[in-house]
Design a protein around this motif. Structure first.
Motif, PDB file in Angstrom:
ATOM      1  N   ASP A   1       0.845  -1.290   0.163  1.00 28.01           N
ATOM      2  CA  ASP A   1       0.035  -0.039   0.040  1.00 28.01           C
ATOM      3  C   ASP A   1       0.806   1.232   0.086  1.00 28.01           C
ATOM      4  O   ASP A   1       0.869   2.076   0.883  1.00 28.01           O
ATOM      5  N   PRO A   2       1.539   1.508  -1.089  1.00 24.81           N
ATOM      6  CA  PRO A   2       2.373   2.813  -1.117  1.00 24.81           C
ATOM      7  C   PRO A   2       1.485   3.889  -1.625  1.00 24.81           C
ATOM      8  O   PRO A   2       1.405   4.109  -2.593  1.00 24.81           O
ATOM      9  N   GLY A   3       0.776   4.477  -0.706  1.00 21.10           N
ATOM     10  CA  GLY A   3      -0.167   5.530  -0.928  1.00 21.10           C
ATOM     11  C   GLY A   3       0.240   6.768  -1.459  1.00 21.10           C
ATOM     12  O   GLY A   3      -0.606   7.624  -2.133  1.00 21.10           O
ATOM     13  N   GLY A   4       1.408   7.351  -0.982  1.00 18.93           N
ATOM     14  CA  GLY A   4       1.984   8.532  -1.408  1.00 18.93           C
ATOM     15  C   GLY A   4       3.354   8.735  -0.916  1.00 18.93           C
ATOM     16  O   GLY A   4       3.848   7.778  -0.221  1.00 18.93           O
ATOM     17  N   ASP A   5       3.665  10.159  -1.011  1.00 18.45           N
ATOM     18  CA  ASP A   5       4.955  10.552  -0.124  1.00 18.45           C
ATOM     19  C   ASP A   5       5.965   9.527  -0.547  1.00 18.45           C
ATOM     20  O   ASP A   5       6.931   8.930   0.125  1.00 18.45           O
ATOM     21  N   ILE A   6       6.119   9.209  -1.785  1.00 19.82           N
ATOM     22  CA  ILE A   6       7.088   8.276  -2.380  1.00 19.82           C
ATOM     23  C   ILE A   6       8.663   8.672  -2.171  1.00 19.82           C
ATOM     24  O   ILE A   6       9.433   7.683  -1.991  1.00 19.82           O
ATOM     25  N   HIS A   7       9.001   9.911  -1.809  1.00 24.81           N
ATOM     26  CA  HIS A   7      10.294  10.286  -1.684  1.00 24.81           C
ATOM     27  C   HIS A   7      10.599   9.565  -0.407  1.00 24.81           C
ATOM     28  O   HIS A   7      11.630   9.233   0.195  1.00 24.81           O
ATOM     29  N   LEU A   8       9.587   9.558   0.628  1.00 28.88           N
ATOM     30  CA  LEU A   8       9.846   9.162   1.960  1.00 28.88           C
ATOM     31  C   LEU A   8       9.973   7.589   1.910  1.00 28.88           C
ATOM     32  O   LEU A   8      11.027   6.947   2.641  1.00 28.88           O
TER      33      LEU A   8
ATOM     34  N   GLY B   1      -1.927   5.604  -4.090  1.00 26.07           N
ATOM     35  CA  GLY B   1      -1.942   6.951  -4.847  1.00 26.07           C
ATOM     36  C   GLY B   1      -0.532   7.069  -5.616  1.00 26.07           C
ATOM     37  O   GLY B   1      -0.256   7.574  -6.291  1.00 26.07           O
ATOM     38  N   GLY B   2       0.762   6.582  -4.599  1.00 27.83           N
ATOM     39  CA  GLY B   2       1.720   6.558  -5.179  1.00 27.83           C
ATOM     40  C   GLY B   2       2.419   5.352  -5.959  1.00 27.83           C
ATOM     41  O   GLY B   2       3.323   5.200  -6.442  1.00 27.83           O
ATOM     42  N   THR B   3       1.454   4.318  -6.123  1.00 20.18           N
ATOM     43  CA  THR B   3       1.895   3.130  -6.782  1.00 20.18           C
ATOM     44  C   THR B   3       2.216   3.220  -8.174  1.00 20.18           C
ATOM     45  O   THR B   3       3.402   2.693  -8.660  1.00 20.18           O
ATOM     46  N   ALA B   4       1.613   3.835  -9.029  1.00 16.68           N
ATOM     47  CA  ALA B   4       2.006   3.985 -10.578  1.00 16.68           C
ATOM     48  C   ALA B   4       3.425   4.718 -10.698  1.00 16.68           C
ATOM     49  O   ALA B   4       4.388   4.077 -11.423  1.00 16.68           O
ATOM     50  N   PRO B   5       3.482   5.861 -10.031  1.00 15.70           N
ATOM     51  CA  PRO B   5       4.935   6.616 -10.483  1.00 15.70           C
ATOM     52  C   PRO B   5       6.128   5.607  -9.794  1.00 15.70           C
ATOM     53  O   PRO B   5       6.978   5.705 -10.319  1.00 15.70           O
ATOM     54  N   LEU B   6       5.788   5.078  -8.690  1.00 11.97           N
ATOM     55  CA  LEU B   6       6.795   4.244  -7.928  1.00 11.97           C
ATOM     56  C   LEU B   6       7.123   3.167  -8.511  1.00 11.97           C
ATOM     57  O   LEU B   6       8.132   2.715  -8.992  1.00 11.97           O
ATOM     58  N   ALA B   7       6.005   2.345  -9.277  1.00 13.52           N
ATOM     59  CA  ALA B   7       6.545   1.057 -10.002  1.00 13.52           C
ATOM     60  C   ALA B   7       7.370   1.653 -11.161  1.00 13.52           C
ATOM     61  O   ALA B   7       7.911   0.788 -11.655  1.00 13.52           O
ATOM     62  N   ALA B   8       7.029   2.671 -11.921  1.00 13.55           N
ATOM     63  CA  ALA B   8       7.439   3.009 -13.095  1.00 13.55           C
ATOM     64  C   ALA B   8       8.829   3.343 -12.851  1.00 13.55           C
ATOM     65  O   ALA B   8      10.057   3.010 -13.612  1.00 13.55           O
ATOM     66  N   GLU B   9       9.139   4.070 -11.669  1.00 12.71           N
ATOM     67  CA  GLU B   9      10.632   4.406 -11.149  1.00 12.71           C
ATOM     68  C   GLU B   9      11.570   3.364 -10.848  1.00 12.71           C
ATOM     69  O   GLU B   9      12.690   3.155 -11.340  1.00 12.71           O
TER      70      GLU B   9
END
Length: 217
Positions: free
Chosen positions: A32-39, A65-73
């Motif tokens: 559940d990576p919901g956001g604040d992906i920098h943290l 909320g942070g899932t798609a950008p984090l998965a791409a990164e």
């Protein structure tokens, strides 16, 4: 050898994102990576881990909320929830508006999860249980060896998940808790989607919504 985890609260809803890993291989997943992906990335770096997958318990914005950008990164797959939550993931732009979050685009995971599936993290195994009620496609992850469960918004210390969202159902949620979670054992510690950890035994003894007067052992 055992499953380790660290919780990073994210988003204004203080959602518990769990970074879980195999202490033998240092292979990790984020639940559940919901956001604040920098943290989340900072914490992974501090711990010296390699993230190989993102796992979702259900489709609510504060959990995904942070899932798609984090998965791409990170170039890793997204696994879960159950396909009954597809409408929540497809409705993410609308959820963003409703909750005043930055626009979150709709997405589908690389793999939907089913009851009885097993997700591996290094040499560790997470058993998948379908636990609907809060949302229709909500799943729970259970590691038998560490006696730990990641329950999303099904159960909290002293509370249960809301059931007033579309396709939520109170009795279904109660049945999920009593028929799917309790049999895992009173000594299982659970990580809820928000707030402090507890054990199933503690909730059976004291949670006003689902207590069944089981004595604590």
């Amino acid at each position: 050898m055992s499953l380790q985890f660290e919780i990073v609260p994210v988003t204004p809803f203080q959602q518990n994102c769990s970074i879980i890993w195999c202490d033998e291989t240092k292979e990790a997943a984020m639940v559940d990576p919901g956001g604040d992906i920098h943290l989340l990335k900072e914490k992974v770096q501090q711990l010296g881990l390699t993230v190989t997958k993102l796992i979702l318990t259900h489709g609510h914005l504060d959990h995904v909320g942070g899932t798609a950008p984090l998965a791409a990164e990170l170039n890793v797959p997204v696994i879960g929830p159950h396909k009954e939550d597809a409408f929540w993931l497809q409705g993410l732009p609308r959820q963003s508006e409703m909750f005043g979050f930055p626009l979150t685009e709709a997405f589908d995971p690389d793999q939907w999860l089913e009851e009885g599936d097993v997700v591996t993290v290094g040499n560790q195994k997470l058993n998948v249980l379908l636990t609907p009620g809060h949302t229709p496609g909500h799943i729970t992850l259970h590691n038998e060896d560490a006696k730990i469960a990641f329950v999303g918004d099904v159960l909290f210390r002293g509370g249960i998940g809301r059931t007033d969202f579309p396709k939520g159902d109170y009795q279904t949620l109660i049945d999920s808790i009593k028929n799917k979670l309790w049999p895992l054992g009173n000594d299982v510690t659970f990580v809820p989607g928000h707030g402090p950890l507890s054990t199933f035994g503690n909730e059976r003894a004291s949670n006003p919504f689902v207590a069944d007067e089981m004595p604590l052992y």
